[in-house]
Design a protein around this motif. Structure first.
Motif: not given
Length: 114
Positions: A59-60, A100-102
């Motif tokens: 997760t970024v 929040g990007q996976r």
């Protein structure tokens, strides 16, 4: 069926004389075809085995870039290959990441070889 004076049946060439065993060219063609089919089946099996493996997920976080993710999560991987592999795995068209990007991280077996 009668034989001609040259020893041929019905005037046809004597099939057994001077020919290689198992039909010459046809035998080699069959062998090459069998090898190609075998290699193709082996490749599909290997690809299916890879496809079944679950990717690792990341997760970024704020401030992350593809390069920092690769450096932290894929140590020992050449940077350019790691970034390329992560972009391919996640179908990314740019290196821009959003907190929040996976990201699915490819396994070492799926990385390009030099």
């Amino acid at each position: 069926m009668g034989r001609t004076p040259e020893g041929r049946l019905d005037g046809r060439r004597n099939v057994g004389a001077g020919r290689r065993a198992f039909g010459g060219r046809r035998w080699r063609l069959g062998l090459m075809l069998a090898v190609l089919v075998g290699c193709g089946a082996w490749g599909l099996h290997a690809r299916a085995a890879q496809a079944g493996a679950e990717p690792m997920w990341y997760t970024v976080r704020p401030g992350d870039t593809l390069w920092t993710v690769v450096a932290r999560e894929m140590p020992g991987t050449p940077m350019d290959q790691g970034v390329w592999a992560v972009m391919q795995e996640n179908h990314l068209t740019s290196a821009r990441l959003v907190p929040g990007q996976r990201l699915a991280l490819p396994q070492a077996a799926r990385l390009p070889r030099e």
